[in-house]
Design a protein around this motif. Structure first.
Motif, mmCIF file in Angstrom:
data_model
loop_
_atom_site.group_PDB
_atom_site.id
_atom_site.type_symbol
_atom_site.label_atom_id
_atom_site.label_comp_id
_atom_site.label_asym_id
_atom_site.label_seq_id
_atom_site.Cartn_x
_atom_site.Cartn_y
_atom_site.Cartn_z
ATOM 1 N N LYS A 125 11.782 25.570 -84.762
ATOM 2 C CA LYS A 125 10.869 25.575 -83.601
ATOM 3 C C LYS A 125 9.465 25.990 -84.023
ATOM 4 C CE LYS A 125 14.524 26.481 -80.246
ATOM 5 N NZ LYS A 125 15.131 27.434 -79.311
ATOM 6 N N SER A 126 9.361 26.622 -85.174
ATOM 7 C CA SER A 126 8.066 27.029 -85.737
ATOM 8 C C SER A 126 7.315 25.858 -86.358
ATOM 9 C CB SER A 126 8.321 28.053 -86.848
ATOM 10 O OG SER A 126 9.187 27.456 -87.824
ATOM 11 N N CYS A 161 18.558 26.355 -85.021
ATOM 12 C CA CYS A 161 17.735 27.275 -84.230
ATOM 13 C C CYS A 161 18.465 27.703 -82.954
ATOM 14 C CB CYS A 161 16.403 26.625 -83.849
ATOM 15 S SG CYS A 161 15.245 26.452 -85.216
ATOM 16 N N CYS A 164 17.608 30.575 -80.221
ATOM 17 C CA CYS A 164 16.651 31.528 -80.800
ATOM 18 C C CYS A 164 15.227 31.125 -80.405
ATOM 19 C CB CYS A 164 16.792 31.523 -82.322
ATOM 20 S SG CYS A 164 15.529 32.497 -83.169
ATOM 21 N N CYS A 167 10.390 33.019 -83.200
ATOM 22 C CA CYS A 167 9.056 32.585 -83.661
ATOM 23 C C CYS A 167 8.133 32.325 -82.474
ATOM 24 C CB CYS A 167 9.169 31.364 -84.561
ATOM 25 S SG CYS A 167 10.068 29.987 -83.839
ATOM 26 N N CYS A 206 11.216 34.609 -88.848
ATOM 27 C CA CYS A 206 12.315 33.670 -88.595
ATOM 28 C C CYS A 206 13.632 34.353 -88.974
ATOM 29 C CB CYS A 206 12.139 32.393 -89.423
ATOM 30 S SG CYS A 206 13.573 31.295 -89.317
ATOM 31 N N VAL A 207 14.640 34.214 -88.149
ATOM 32 C CA VAL A 207 15.895 34.921 -88.410
ATOM 33 C C VAL A 207 16.528 34.485 -89.735
ATOM 34 C CG1 VAL A 207 16.354 35.402 -85.986
ATOM 35 C CG2 VAL A 207 17.175 33.275 -86.967
ATOM 36 N N TRP A 208 16.260 33.253 -90.150
ATOM 37 C CA TRP A 208 16.822 32.784 -91.427
ATOM 38 C C TRP A 208 16.039 33.368 -92.602
ATOM 39 C CZ3 TRP A 208 21.411 30.367 -91.946
ATOM 40 C CH2 TRP A 208 21.988 29.870 -90.775
HETATM 41 S S1 SF4 Z 1 12.771 32.012 -85.619
HETATM 42 FE FE1 SF4 Z 1 13.587 30.477 -87.055
HETATM 43 S S2 SF4 Z 1 15.692 30.103 -86.299
HETATM 44 FE FE2 SF4 Z 1 14.545 31.109 -84.629
HETATM 45 S S3 SF4 Z 1 13.737 29.394 -83.422
HETATM 46 FE FE3 SF4 Z 1 12.145 29.960 -84.876
HETATM 47 S S4 SF4 Z 1 12.470 28.586 -86.608
HETATM 48 FE FE4 SF4 Z 1 14.339 28.536 -85.384
#
Ligand code: SF4
Ligand code: SF4
Length: 218
Positions: A125-126, A161, A164, A167, A206-208
């Protein structure tokens, strides 16, 4: 040849070297080349960890590794040309003098699109590439070539994503729209790049990316 090239690139700091089939893309994207080499250098977990704890913008390692990925791509293109094949490094200096569109802030074939074709990750999503191993902490460049390379065929990943919105919520400029990417989604529906402040918060938080940091004990 990719094995020899890959060993050399990894000895010079690359974490990721992948041969990617780009033959099915439009001519304006692949410019007549059938293959690409994606080169990635991971940001250090300790750098990401520090940025996630501090509120000041320290782009030093990010910019350094972006430049290093460019240099590796230029070196790889020279290496391939010395073997008698055509190669074009998509480094910033090459693109600015040829294919970067300053109005739309876009290039015909972004490195992250090559990474998606390689099955390395998805567009978050970022609007950044997100991988399961490094999150978004990967600085990338790419080389387009007609050299015969072993191609890595992995399916294009669906985004992980889900619901989540980390971001989107942390973006100080409020330019992330919160849309889940799928193939063909126009960039401008995902993010307003024209008002992005390049603060790296979406990359860092980002959680990842945070998972990558935690797997290194931080
Ligand atoms: S933080 Fe990372 S996993 Fe969460 S929505 Fe944004 S890009 Fe996707
Ligand atoms: S770099 Fe900063 S301003 Fe730009 S999209 Fe990411 S969080 Fe928002």
């Amino acid at each position: 040849m990719l094995n020899e090239l890959s060993l050399e690139l990894k000895s010079r700091g690359a974490n990721v070297v992948i041969g990617v089939d780009i033959s099915t893309l439009q001519a304006k994207e692949n410019r007549g080349y059938y293959a690409a080499i994606l080169i990635g250098i991971a940001l250090k977990p300790s750098y990401i960890y520090r940025l996630s704890k501090e509120n000041n913008l320290d782009c030093f390692e990010f910019l350094q590794k972006e430049a290093a990925a460019d240099k590796l791509a230029e070196w790889a293109a020279d290496f391939i040309r010395l073997k008698g094949y055509k190669a074009y490094a998509q480094s910033e200096s090459n693109l600015i003098n040829g294919f970067y569109d300053a109005v739309t802030k876009a290039t015909p074939l972004p490195h992250k699109k090559i990474a998606v074709l390689a099955g390395l990750g998805w567009i978050g999503k970022s609007n950044l590439l997100v991988t399961q191993e490094y999150g978004s902490a990967l600085c990338m460049c790419s080389v387009l070539t007609n050299a015969p390379l072993p191609i890595q065929y992995r399916p294009i990943m669906r985004p992980f994503c889900g619901k989540c919105n980390v971001c989107k919520d942390i973006c100080p400029a409020k330019v992330i729209h919160g849309m889940n990417w799928e193939e063909g989604t126009p960039r401008d529906l995902i993010v307003d790049v024209y008002h992005c402040e390049t603060c790296l918060k979406c990359l860092v938080h980002c959680v990842w990316t945070q998972k990558y940091v935690k797997t290194h004990g931080l």
